[in-house]
Design a protein around this motif. Structure first.
Motif, PDB file in Angstrom:
ATOM      1  N   GLY A 472     -23.498  50.926 -11.373  1.00  0.00           N
ATOM      2  CA  GLY A 472     -22.077  51.151 -11.637  1.00  0.00           C
ATOM      3  C   GLY A 472     -21.371  51.860 -10.496  1.00  0.00           C
ATOM      4  O   GLY A 472     -20.369  52.531 -10.696  1.00  0.00           O
ATOM      5  N   THR A 473     -21.881  51.694  -9.277  1.00  0.00           N
ATOM      6  CA  THR A 473     -21.257  52.365  -8.123  1.00  0.00           C
ATOM      7  C   THR A 473     -19.863  51.811  -7.876  1.00  0.00           C
ATOM      8  O   THR A 473     -19.644  50.625  -7.981  1.00  0.00           O
ATOM      9  N   VAL A 474     -18.952  52.713  -7.542  1.00  0.00           N
ATOM     10  CA  VAL A 474     -17.605  52.272  -7.186  1.00  0.00           C
ATOM     11  C   VAL A 474     -17.432  52.473  -5.687  1.00  0.00           C
ATOM     12  O   VAL A 474     -17.725  53.535  -5.159  1.00  0.00           O
ATOM     13  N   ILE A 475     -16.946  51.461  -5.012  1.00  0.00           N
ATOM     14  CA  ILE A 475     -16.738  51.567  -3.570  1.00  0.00           C
ATOM     15  C   ILE A 475     -15.251  51.636  -3.325  1.00  0.00           C
ATOM     16  O   ILE A 475     -14.525  50.681  -3.609  1.00  0.00           O
ATOM     17  N   SER A 476     -14.803  52.760  -2.789  1.00  0.00           N
ATOM     18  CA  SER A 476     -13.359  52.937  -2.732  1.00  0.00           C
ATOM     19  C   SER A 476     -12.796  52.970  -1.322  1.00  0.00           C
ATOM     20  O   SER A 476     -11.628  53.236  -1.136  1.00  0.00           O
ATOM     21  N   THR A 525      -9.127  57.262  -7.091  1.00  0.00           N
ATOM     22  CA  THR A 525      -8.103  58.284  -7.300  1.00  0.00           C
ATOM     23  C   THR A 525      -6.780  57.663  -7.699  1.00  0.00           C
ATOM     24  O   THR A 525      -5.727  58.242  -7.511  1.00  0.00           O
ATOM     25  N   ASN A 526      -6.832  56.471  -8.248  1.00  0.00           N
ATOM     26  CA  ASN A 526      -5.606  55.785  -8.640  1.00  0.00           C
ATOM     27  C   ASN A 526      -4.640  55.577  -7.478  1.00  0.00           C
ATOM     28  O   ASN A 526      -3.434  55.544  -7.679  1.00  0.00           O
ATOM     29  N   ASP A 527      -5.184  55.423  -6.299  1.00  0.00           N
ATOM     30  CA  ASP A 527      -4.337  55.113  -5.152  1.00  0.00           C
ATOM     31  C   ASP A 527      -4.135  53.601  -5.127  1.00  0.00           C
ATOM     32  O   ASP A 527      -5.008  52.842  -4.731  1.00  0.00           O
ATOM     33  N   ILE A 528      -2.946  53.187  -5.545  1.00  0.00           N
ATOM     34  CA  ILE A 528      -2.719  51.757  -5.729  1.00  0.00           C
ATOM     35  C   ILE A 528      -2.728  51.016  -4.399  1.00  0.00           C
ATOM     36  O   ILE A 528      -3.245  49.902  -4.290  1.00  0.00           O
ATOM     37  N   ASP A 529      -2.164  51.639  -3.371  1.00  0.00           N
ATOM     38  CA  ASP A 529      -2.149  50.975  -2.072  1.00  0.00           C
ATOM     39  C   ASP A 529      -3.553  50.688  -1.591  1.00  0.00           C
ATOM     40  O   ASP A 529      -3.854  49.611  -1.083  1.00  0.00           O
ATOM     41  N   ASN A 530      -4.417  51.687  -1.753  1.00  0.00           N
ATOM     42  CA  ASN A 530      -5.803  51.537  -1.345  1.00  0.00           C
ATOM     43  C   ASN A 530      -6.478  50.383  -2.083  1.00  0.00           C
ATOM     44  O   ASN A 530      -7.058  49.487  -1.470  1.00  0.00           O
ATOM     45  N   SER A 531      -6.349  50.420  -3.415  1.00  0.00           N
ATOM     46  CA  SER A 531      -6.975  49.363  -4.197  1.00  0.00           C
ATOM     47  C   SER A 531      -6.436  47.996  -3.797  1.00  0.00           C
ATOM     48  O   SER A 531      -7.186  47.032  -3.685  1.00  0.00           O
ATOM     49  N   LYS A 566       0.271  46.674 -13.489  1.00  0.00           N
ATOM     50  CA  LYS A 566       0.528  47.383 -14.739  1.00  0.00           C
ATOM     51  C   LYS A 566       0.623  48.887 -14.514  1.00  0.00           C
ATOM     52  O   LYS A 566       1.434  49.574 -15.113  1.00  0.00           O
ATOM     53  N   GLN A 567      -0.261  49.383 -13.628  1.00  0.00           N
ATOM     54  CA  GLN A 567      -0.300  50.825 -13.416  1.00  0.00           C
ATOM     55  C   GLN A 567       0.798  51.313 -12.485  1.00  0.00           C
ATOM     56  O   GLN A 567       1.101  52.495 -12.434  1.00  0.00           O
ATOM     57  N   CYS A 568       1.370  50.391 -11.728  1.00  0.00           N
ATOM     58  CA  CYS A 568       2.255  50.804 -10.643  1.00  0.00           C
ATOM     59  C   CYS A 568       3.624  51.220 -11.141  1.00  0.00           C
ATOM     60  O   CYS A 568       4.253  50.516 -11.927  1.00  0.00           O
ATOM     61  N   GLU A 569       4.105  52.357 -10.656  1.00  0.00           N
ATOM     62  CA  GLU A 569       5.412  52.839 -11.076  1.00  0.00           C
ATOM     63  C   GLU A 569       6.520  52.313 -10.183  1.00  0.00           C
ATOM     64  O   GLU A 569       7.664  52.198 -10.581  1.00  0.00           O
ATOM     65  N   ASP A 570       6.132  51.987  -8.955  1.00  0.00           N
ATOM     66  CA  ASP A 570       7.122  51.599  -7.953  1.00  0.00           C
ATOM     67  C   ASP A 570       7.473  50.121  -8.105  1.00  0.00           C
ATOM     68  O   ASP A 570       6.618  49.256  -7.979  1.00  0.00           O
ATOM     69  N   ALA A 571       8.748  49.817  -8.371  1.00  0.00           N
ATOM     70  CA  ALA A 571       9.142  48.434  -8.623  1.00  0.00           C
ATOM     71  C   ALA A 571       8.932  47.551  -7.405  1.00  0.00           C
ATOM     72  O   ALA A 571       8.477  46.412  -7.505  1.00  0.00           O
ATOM     73  N   GLU A 572       9.214  48.107  -6.232  1.00  0.00           N
ATOM     74  CA  GLU A 572       9.095  47.296  -5.011  1.00  0.00           C
ATOM     75  C   GLU A 572       7.656  46.849  -4.784  1.00  0.00           C
ATOM     76  O   GLU A 572       7.378  45.699  -4.466  1.00  0.00           O
ATOM     77  N   LYS A 573       6.761  47.817  -4.942  1.00  0.00           N
ATOM     78  CA  LYS A 573       5.341  47.489  -4.745  1.00  0.00           C
ATOM     79  C   LYS A 573       4.896  46.444  -5.751  1.00  0.00           C
ATOM     80  O   LYS A 573       4.157  45.522  -5.419  1.00  0.00           O
TER      81      LYS A 573
END
Lengths: 818, 195
Positions: A472-476, A525-531, A566-573
């Motif tokens: 279950g490793t996560v690679i971020s 870390t919920n960094d949407i740009d990264n994901s 779904k998680q993103c708050e920024d409309a532009e993104k």
């Protein structure tokens, strides 16, 4: 008798300090003997028996002479007894038995000489006297025996005596006889060496003792090697077997050297080791080299080894080509790893000497002259060793892997099956020990992978992916993801060199694995740009895999992007990501997989709608309709697709009036265009929900509700048409269940109303009557196939009665008959 | 995170009578498109031979997952979900267990999705005592008149367009001949308990 004798021999031999070359011969030979061999063996036994009898007889006389104190007779009979050892007839195994017989008697003789010294004869006198014996071999045995006495007497410096003896023994050049004679010297000299150690003799130093042992060793080794060339070539393998049985006679000298307490590391490094190695290299014999190198490793302390690694390892490069260097090196490395495990101090010693590099360097040099399997084995042992260390192992493992790849790559050619398996073992080891993130830092790992053939590389890649999923490793980190893709690159792209028909099932299995992997690659870390950048990278790599692969992996990427939206708050993104989804879904529909693309567009619509991004939602819906119109092949697929579309539309809450109108009108239009009447009917009454906006949301709720009734009436018309067609073409009652379903829908909307805005009670009553007529004809027909429809009807009636009870005012005007 | 089990007391006391069948109810796995696997805690509980039947609401998505479910129990009924592709699963299924009829439908064809009354119509049409549906990934049991509507949720906690995140869940029934004793609901992560 026999067993007792063997036991006695074993004890005697153990007393000499050697392991047991002959003690355990199997009672029956595993290889059937030829007649020739049988004849030879029985001859040997006869000769041995004769010789033993002779020894016994001469020993008897000798003992009688000893009792009579007659020195001259003692010499005569002991000489005669030892003369039996001059035989050339016996095999080494049999000669040993004879030797042991004589050895026993010589103990008694030595005691006699000791007594004689006490009675007035000096040791040097005796030493002189024995040299009058007739034949060389008995003379030398007697000399050594007296030598023991002489040494104990301290009449001369020990070193000169030892030197004399070791040189005199050169008088016997026959391999077997010489070896046993010198072995006797070894045994007898043990006491002398003890005396030297106790510093009894001021003129004899440790160096002298060492010199003696080294010389004896050198001569014994030469004799031992010479055995190989004795006799006809066709018997060589038999002789090698016999040689093996005698090896401990030679090795004993090294054991003695190691047990000398005064031989410290300095002396070992300056004198002992170089001399031994010199002999080993010069003798140019594989059996001797393999055995003696291993002997050195086992016999001397690890501290010595650590400080003299270069000497030892360099010499490994000078051995015969057929000598198995890899097992020597593996033996050394295993020994060192046990040493390191034993204590922290040991580990520190190892580090302080920089031993790790001192191992790696010579090994890389030697590798060029070895074969693949040896190199693989050596690096496998080194890897095990490195991984077992406690500190800072990752860099070192990388170093080892890099060297391994270079060494094997330098040898050229493709890997043999066994070498491949060893290499796979090398690759699997770090996988088991390190976490995935650590594994990805091993930059040399892929280069080792590439040495394997494609099938095995894929296996390793699959192992890596499975390990990630299992843990279950996560690679971020994007870079780590990129490394990972490099590691498993064979799974991601088609095989260019081998464009064989690829098995679709295998590909599906692999790609499903990769698809599951995608979910593990995201920011923690919920960094949407990264994901998102990770997913973009994934998409690019998967694209290169071609349609066969991306049809399994792309949908996963799409869903993960949707999750981010779904998680993103920024409309532009969000908009940017939704636009990106178009490119992904396009790839899928080009495979061609239009249905999958269709479903994905529907999912995108839902998310866009959730985020109130109306333009995007409308855009996706249009794309879905597009596929529906042009690419969905058959009727059944169309019906199913339309149902999904209606369901999706119904779940959307944020379209503006105009767009909404267009969409639901189009949906209804396509519903009517379905081929089968019953399908049309079902689709249309499903659409009725689209026209129904719950009170409070849309302004003109009454207006939209109107269309609900229109829709339901249309459905009713279609149902009647279906019935008509069934009656005229097939003569049966037709799809009565459609009527009941429509009735249910009427009731549904009626129940939702607060007062009778659109659907009137009389509408329901009319329908109830209609349905009851139809179903009574069904029950009358007594046809079992309509049981379900009848049950549906009864269930519906019961439901309406239940509603009546719940809110009697509303349903007052309805009357139900059975 | 720890998972919680909720065992009803009435169900336990009833044990020991008649032909009890343990039925596993689950669906909406969406492996690999939306999730990578079932939670390990579920895999540890769902050992072969423990359940007598599996009723699956669909959207398993791959043959591998189907095969895995088959190892838990060979007696498995599946209906076609929105994202099930190649397999010839039926759209609906009725399974008789004891004297009770269980209906199985995925739910994406029931419009509006998750609507009680629409599901009720399906229950009436299939004439079943317990209707099991999925698609919404929302765990729910609803007493509808004298019948039962059940949604076992998503066994993997897969993404759903509506929810922000989904808790993995499934459902176990102890079926006596005339009664569904109680549902044992299994949640993961959430502390909520349900009957």
């Amino acid at each position: 008798g026999e067993k007792k004798g063997r036991e006695r021999e074993r004890r005697r031999f153990a007393g000499v300090g050697l392991s047991l070359p002959f003690a355990r011969q199997p009672a029956t030979m595993s290889v059937p003997e030829s007649t020739m061999e049988q004849v030879l063996r029985s001859e040997q036994e006869k000769w041995l028996a004769d010789a033993k009898a002779a020894v016994k007889q001469q020993a008897f006389y000798m003992k009688r002479a000893i009792d009579e104190d007659s020195l001259r007779d003692v010499f005569k009979y002991s000489s005669a007894m030892l003369g039996e050892l001059r035989t050339s007839l016996l095999s080494p195994q049999k000669y040993y038995e004879l030797y042991m017989r004589a050895f026993d008697e010589l103990r008694g003789l030595e005691m006699f000489f000791e007594e004689q010294r006490g009675k007035g004869h000096t040791a040097s006198e005796l030493y002189e006297l024995v040299q009058h014996a007739g034949n060389v071999l008995p003379r030398l045995y007697l000399l050594v025996t007296v030598g023991a006495v002489f040494i104990r007497s301290h009449e001369s410096p020990i070193k000169s005596l030892l030197k004399d003896l070791v040189e005199m023994c050169s008088g016997i050049q026959h391999p077997v006889r010489g070896l046993f004679l010198r072995s006797y010297l070894t045994q007898v000299s043990k006491e002398a060496l003890q005396l030297i150690e106790n510093k009894v003799d001021t003129e004899t130093s440790t160096e002298d003792a060492v010199e003696f042992v080294l010389q004896n060793f050198t001569e014994m080794n030469k004799l031992w090697v010479r055995m190989k060339h004795q006799g006809p070539v066709r018997e060589r393998s038999k002789r090698e077997k016999e040689r093996k049985e005698l090896r401990d006679l030679v090795g004993k000298n090294l054991v003695i050297l190691s047990s000398m307490e005064d031989v410290d590391e300095a002396m070992y490094g300056k004198i002992v080791l170089p001399r031994i190695i010199e002999q080993i290299v010069n003798c140019k014999d594989e059996l001797a080299q393999a055995y003696l190198m291993d002997c050195i490793i086992q016999v001397f302390p690890d501290e010595f080894h650590i400080k003299n690694l270069e000497t030892f390892l360099d010499s490994c490069g000078n051995l015969q080509p057929n000598t198995d260097v890899s097992s020597i090196l593996c033996g050394l490395i295993n020994r060192l790893s046990r040493f390191m495990e034993a204590s922290q101090a040991h580990a520190e010693l190892f580090e302080s000497v920089g031993a790790f590099n001192k191992i790696l360097e010579p090994v890389s040099r030697i590798s060029s002259s070895l074969d693949q399997q040896s190199v693989a084995n050596i690096y496998s042992a080194i890897l095990d060793f490195t991984v077992g260390q406690k500190s800072d192992t990752l860099d070192r493992v990388d170093l080892v892997l890099g060297q391994c790849a270079a060494a094997l790559g330098g040898l050229g050619g493709s890997l043999s099956g066994q070498a491949s398996r060893t290499l796979k073992g090398i690759l699997t080891k770090p996988l088991d020990i390190y976490s995935i993130t650590e594994l990805l830092e091993l930059s040399s790992y892929p280069s080792v992978m590439h040495l394997l053939d494609n099938t095995m590389q894929k296996q390793v890649a699959v192992d890596i992916v499975e390990k990630i999923l299992q843990k279950g490793t996560v690679i971020s980190d994007v870079k780590k993801v990129e490394s990972l893709f490099d590691f498993i690159s064979l799974l991601l792209k088609a095989d260019e060199e081998d464009p064989v028909e690829e098995d679709e099932d295998d590909i599906e299995e692999e790609q499903n694995l990769i698809a599951r992997l995608v979910h593990q690659m995201r920011s923690e870390t919920n960094d949407i740009d990264n994901s998102f950048s990770i997913l973009q990278l994934a998409k690019e790599r998967f694209e290169k895999g071609g349609p066969l692969r991306l049809k399994h992996t792309m949908p996963t990427v799409a869903f993960d992007v949707l999750q981010l939206v779904k998680q993103c708050e920024d409309a532009e993104k969000s908009v940017k990501m939704l636009q990106y989804l178009h490119t992904i879904i396009d790839l899928i529909s080009e495979v061609p997989q239009p249905e999958k693309a269709f479903k994905l567009y529907l999912e995108c619509t839902l998310v866009a709608d959730l985020k109130k991004l109306e333009d995007n939602a409308y855009d996706f819906m249009t794309a879905a309709f597009d596929i529906y119109e042009n690419s969905i092949p058959d009727t059944k697929a169309q019906t199913e697709a339309l149902a999904m579309l209606i369901g999706t539309l119904n779940d959307c809450a944020n379209f503006g009036e105009d767009n909404w109108d267009t969409l639901i009108t189009t949906a209804t239009k396509w519903s009517i265009k379905l081929l089968k009447k019953s399908d049309q009917c079902k689709a249309v009454y499903s659409c009725s929900h689209l026209f129904f906006r719950k009170g409070g949301e849309a302004e003109a709720s009454n207006e939209t509700s109107d269309k609900v009734l229109v829709c339901l009436k249309r459905a009713l018309t279609i149902a009647k048409q279906a019935q008509g067609m069934a009656k005229s073409s097939r003569g049966d009652v037709g799809p009565v269940e459609l009527f009941i379903a429509i009735l249910n829908k009427y009731v549904y909307f009626f129940d939702q109303q607060t007062s009778e805005e659109v659907i009137k009670a009389e509408d329901i009553q009319n329908l109830l009557d209609l349905v009851s007529n139809e179903t009574s004809s069904l029950t009358a027909s007594d046809d079992k196939t309509h049981n379900e429809t009848v049950k549906f009807y009864h269930n519906t009636l019961r439901y309406i009665m239940h509603l009546k009870e719940k809110s009697p005012e509303k349903y007052a005007s309805l009357s139900l008959k059975n | 995170a720890p998972w919680r089990r909720r065992r009803s007391e009435r169900g336990e006391k009833k044990r020991g009578g008649g032909d009890m069948v343990l039925v596993l109810c689950l669906g909406d796995l969406h492996v690999p498109y939306r999730t990578s696997d079932l939670p390990q805690q579920f895999k540890d509980i769902l050992l072969p031979g423990k359940v007598g039947q599996i009723l699956c609401t669909g959207d398993i998505c791959t043959k591998e997952m189907y095969d895995y479910l088959k190892t838990i129990c060979t007696n498995i009924h599946v209906v076609k979900g929105q994202f099930d592709e190649d397999h010839a699963y039926p759209e609906t299924k009725v399974v008789k267990i004891g004297d009770l009829k269980f209906g199985l439908v995925h739910g994406h064809t029931v419009i509006p999705w998750g609507d009680i009354s629409s599901l009720g119509m399906v229950q009436r049409q299939m004439d079943v005592d317990v209707l099991i549906s999925g698609h919404t990934h929302e765990f729910r049991t609803y007493a509808y008149e004298d019948k039962l509507l059940v949604n076992p949720g998503s066994a993997t906690g897969a993404y759903s367009s509506k929810e922000a995140s989904t808790t993995p869940s499934f459902c176990l029934f102890d079926v006596d001949s005339t009664k569904v004793s109680r549902a044992q609901a299994q949640w993961c992560d959430a502390g909520t308990r349900r009957r």
